[in-house]
Design a protein around this motif. Structure first.
Motif, mmCIF file in Angstrom:
data_model
loop_
_atom_site.group_PDB
_atom_site.id
_atom_site.type_symbol
_atom_site.label_atom_id
_atom_site.label_comp_id
_atom_site.label_asym_id
_atom_site.label_seq_id
_atom_site.Cartn_x
_atom_site.Cartn_y
_atom_site.Cartn_z
ATOM 1 N N VAL A 43 0.756 -1.222 0.019
ATOM 2 C CA VAL A 43 0.029 0.175 -0.121
ATOM 3 C C VAL A 43 0.907 1.208 -0.166
ATOM 4 N N SER A 44 2.011 1.257 0.759
ATOM 5 C CA SER A 44 2.778 2.365 0.903
ATOM 6 C C SER A 44 3.702 2.795 -0.495
ATOM 7 N N THR A 45 3.962 1.503 -1.336
ATOM 8 C CA THR A 45 4.582 2.045 -2.735
ATOM 9 C C THR A 45 3.734 2.256 -3.575
ATOM 10 N N ASN A 46 2.331 1.855 -3.458
ATOM 11 C CA ASN A 46 1.440 2.394 -4.547
ATOM 12 C C ASN A 46 0.220 3.011 -3.989
ATOM 13 N N PRO A 47 0.273 4.162 -3.346
ATOM 14 C CA PRO A 47 -0.809 5.011 -2.418
ATOM 15 C C PRO A 47 -1.844 5.447 -3.410
ATOM 16 N N GLY A 48 -1.850 5.454 -4.729
ATOM 17 C CA GLY A 48 -2.909 5.806 -5.656
ATOM 18 C C GLY A 48 -3.806 4.821 -5.906
ATOM 19 N N ARG A 49 -3.389 3.580 -5.248
ATOM 20 C CA ARG A 49 -4.531 2.262 -5.568
ATOM 21 C C ARG A 49 -5.728 2.688 -4.894
ATOM 22 N N PHE A 50 -5.639 3.002 -3.651
ATOM 23 C CA PHE A 50 -6.887 3.164 -2.864
ATOM 24 C C PHE A 50 -7.032 4.411 -2.523
ATOM 25 N N HIS A 51 -8.525 4.679 -2.150
ATOM 26 C CA HIS A 51 -8.961 6.171 -1.786
ATOM 27 C C HIS A 51 -8.562 6.505 -0.281
ATOM 28 N N THR A 52 -8.532 5.257 0.693
ATOM 29 C CA THR A 52 -8.026 5.335 1.891
ATOM 30 C C THR A 52 -6.769 4.739 2.318
ATOM 31 N N SER A 53 -5.849 4.962 1.217
ATOM 32 C CA SER A 53 -4.692 4.549 1.638
ATOM 33 C C SER A 53 -3.717 5.071 2.950
ATOM 34 N N GLU A 54 -4.172 6.469 3.209
ATOM 35 C CA GLU A 54 -3.492 6.955 4.242
ATOM 36 C C GLU A 54 -3.920 6.319 5.454
ATOM 37 N N ARG A 55 -5.282 6.214 5.539
ATOM 38 C CA ARG A 55 -5.530 5.445 6.875
ATOM 39 C C ARG A 55 -5.348 4.035 6.986
ATOM 40 N N ILE A 56 -5.232 3.442 5.718
ATOM 41 C CA ILE A 56 -4.680 1.941 5.879
ATOM 42 C C ILE A 56 -3.262 1.919 6.240
ATOM 43 N N GLN A 57 -2.410 2.874 5.791
ATOM 44 C CA GLN A 57 -0.961 2.914 5.964
ATOM 45 C C GLN A 57 -0.972 3.128 7.673
ATOM 46 N N GLY A 58 -1.745 4.078 8.279
ATOM 47 C CA GLY A 58 -1.713 4.541 9.564
ATOM 48 C C GLY A 58 -2.039 3.402 10.675
ATOM 49 N N VAL A 59 -3.024 2.867 10.308
ATOM 50 C CA VAL A 59 -3.658 1.689 10.921
ATOM 51 C C VAL A 59 -2.685 0.417 11.065
ATOM 52 N N LEU A 60 -2.140 0.221 9.779
ATOM 53 C CA LEU A 60 -1.282 -1.111 9.827
ATOM 54 C C LEU A 60 0.100 -0.674 10.398
ATOM 55 N N SER A 61 0.491 0.497 10.595
ATOM 56 C CA SER A 61 1.749 0.826 11.168
ATOM 57 C C SER A 61 1.649 0.709 12.470
#
Length: 637
Positions: free
Chosen positions: A392-410
């Motif tokens: 998700v981090s290397t392809n952030p444009g794939r999902f509209h909620t990429s920022e939240r996915i990165q934050g939660v998984l981090s």
């Protein structure tokens, strides 16, 4: 299917036991079109099949997880997947981080002839050796269509629903998105459909269950219909039950008693995992959690299901009961089983010994509540979570909620995997009636004392630590000495008085350490977002017959939003009601509000004055007669 428009036969649909999809369209005025991800969905404005934009995070995360699961499964067969927006260099990096058996497959692929090309699987194409996916409760088919348009390496996607209207809507949306070769709508009871696919050759590689409310009725069939090592994705939106508001209902659905606790969201995740493992054990199967998320108004778990009689015997030692003090909130876990080594390298299973506590809490003297059983092992596979996070981090444009996915998984990668449940900052400070230390101060004190500590994605004020409860309360006693409370105001029977009456044996150091601030917090990742929209939350249950929600539903949502915080009474009606009561201060001549006073300043009636002056009726001019039906107002004695 009754009521479904007829069209030309669809061989793919007939082969999967579905009726042909009709091509008739309802009028545009009666439908709403929504674009989410790569899918475009038309759904009726009525409430028969609904769309909840808050669940976009759930669907985005599911697409990311299934993509990485497909990368692992197909990589073992020598098939590389092509994800839109992902560079080839990134694929090589991911492949090099796989397990030994996958490395062996890559070495075999390196020995191919120069003219041979490695097999690939792209989005939207049928992969003959790909994943067979089932969405048991598909509604409008949005999730299944997104799988077909965003996840590579799929063989087929069965979008099932028991409603004929929902299946008709799915057929039209499948045609709208041109994915009829992958997505096959079907009308059936989800349980019967899964029971019909118990044979090993007919099982699904991925099963997604996202029901309205509890998934409990579908879990028994799901653990039998998923393939060996397959992925089972389950959503639970009945958080009131899982969070301890109705423990007996939680037991009837999930086989565990839920407790009211500050760690109720993580406890809900562990109860769901316990329920899945318990049902799988009946068929000599067991679950391995990959990712467990508590977000918004629901919990979501991703588990793999395996078969093995020897591994099933160890399931009892993975479950635990919870003893929680009703006074200070201290909790202790008691495993149900115990494993020990035996001669010859064998493993011996036996019952655990307990309980780990005395009848009264050692800190405050209160009694304990008993909850569980719940899953006591790690609820995440950190290697798998790291893979999803990297993709998700290397392809952030794939999902509209990429920022939240990165934050939660981090935050999940920073959690202590071997420490079940957690305390909260406000819980610790409110118990002893003192001011709240900062998060960094408390984390630093635990680190200085030699303990581990982390956050939790389920609560922004969580303190997950391997420190014993005695050390944690010693640290809070030391903090109270720096910010003392008024002991004379504490009741001798209160938990605060009993905890503070003991001198700390551990001297806490609250100097802030550099490693006390987690990386996700330093980078300012979106870990806990605010409410995404007004009146958000679970949408109403789909209504048969297509009854429109209309303005009445919106008004009902407005009234129920924050109903425990805002008065339900209209302000104008409340002001008129208060004016019927005389002002006590005006009677004494001390009211300084004048016309701004909310109570009445009208002089009493003559008959009331005469009654008040009579010796037989002292001090009754401002009192309501018994049985008059007028409620006493505020400020009136």
């Amino acid at each position: 299917m009754e009521g479904q428009p007829q069209g030309p036969p669809n061989p793919a649909g007939m082969e999967n036991g579905t009726e042909p999809c009709g091509e008739e369209r309802a009028s545009e005025a009666q439908e709403t079109t929504v674009t989410e991800g790569a899918a475009k969905i038309a759904f009726p404005s009525a409430n028969e099949v609904f769309y909840n934009p808050v669940q976009e995070f759930n669907r985005d995360l599911t697409c990311a997880v299934i993509t990485e699961f497909a990368r692992i499964q197909l990589g073992a067969k020598g098939i590389q997947i092509k994800v839109p927006g992902e560079k080839d260099v990134q694929k090589v990096v991911v492949d090099l981080s796989e397990q030994e058996e996958e490395k062996a497959e890559l070495k075999k692929g390196a020995n191919l002839a120069p003219g041979d090309q490695p097999r690939t699987a792209a989005v939207g194409e049928i992969c003959e050796e790909g994943l067979r996916v089932l969405e048991g409760l598909a509604a409008s088919g949005l999730r299944s269509i997104r799988f077909a348009r965003e996840v590579p390496g799929l063989q087929s996607v069965v979008a099932n629903d028991a409603s004929a209207r929902a299946v008709d809507l799915m057929c039209r949306n499948v045609q709208l998105n041109a994915v009829a070769h992958l997505v096959h709508p079907r009308q059936a009871d989800a349980r019967m459909l899964m029971y019909q696919h118990q044979r090993a050759s007919e099982r699904f590689d991925v099963i997604d269950l996202d029901p309205y409310g509890s998934p409990a009725p579908f879990l028994d069939a799901a653990v039998q219909a998923v393939s060996e090592g397959g992925l089972l994705c389950v959503t639970c939106t009945d958080m009131a039950v899982l969070a301890g508001n109705s423990g007996e209902t939680c037991y009837s659905k999930y086989g565990a008693m839920a407790l009211k606790s500050r760690a109720c969201h993580e406890m809900a995740l562990r109860i769901v995992l316990h329920s899945l493992d318990l049902r799988a054990n009946c068929y000599q199967r067991f679950v391995v959690p990959l990712l467990s998320v508590s977000a918004d108004f629901y919990v979501r778990v991703f588990v793999r299901v395996f078969t093995g009689q020897a591994k099933v015997k160890a399931s009892a030692s993975k479950q635990a009961l919870v003893f929680q003090c009703v006074g200070c909130g201290t909790f202790h876990l008691q495993r149900l089983g115990k494993t020990s080594g035996a001669s010859g390298g064998r493993v011996k299973f036996s019952a655990a010994c307990g309980p780990p506590i005395s009848p009264e809490c050692e800190h405050c003297g209160q009694r304990h509540q008993l909850g569980g059983p719940l899953w006591a092992e790690p609820i995440h596979d950190l290697d798998f979570v790291g893979r999803v996070l990297q993709a998700v981090s290397t392809n952030p444009g794939r999902f509209h909620t990429s920022e939240r996915i990165q934050g939660v998984l981090s935050v999940i990668t920073e959690e202590l995997p071997d420490v079940p449940l957690y305390y909260t900052l406000d819980q610790l400070s409110s118990t002893i009636r003192c001011s709240t230390p900062s998060l960094l101060q408390l984390r630093s004190a635990l680190l200085h004392a030699g303990f581990r500590v982390s956050l939790s994605h389920a609560c922004k004020n969580a303190v997950k630590t391997d420190a014993p409860s005695s050390a944690l309360w010693d640290i809070m006693r030391c903090w109270e000495k720096e910010c003392p409370v008024k002991r004379e105001r504490l009741s001798e029977a209160s938990p605060a008085f009993r905890i503070l009456s003991v001198e700390p044996r551990l001297q806490a150091n609250f100097a802030v350490r550099d490693d006390a601030n987690p990386s996700s917090r330093q980078r300012g990742l979106k870990r806990f977002q605010a409410n995404p929209e007004a009146n958000w939350g679970p949408r109403p249950r789909a209504r048969p017959g297509g009854k429109a929600a209309g303005g009445a539903m919106e008004e009902r949502r407005r009234v129920h939003q924050n109903k425990r915080k805002e008065p339900a009474e209209d302000p104008v009606q409340r002001a008129a009601r208060l004016k019927t009561f005389p002002c006590k201060r005006f009677k004494e001549g001390t009211c300084q509000r004048g016309d701004q006073c909310c109570y009445s300043h009208s002089p009493p009636a003559p008959e009331d004055t005469a009654a008040a002056a009579s010796p037989d009726h002292p001090k009754t001019s401002y009192q309501n007669p018994p049985g008059s039906g007028v409620a006493a107002g505020p400020g009136v004695d």
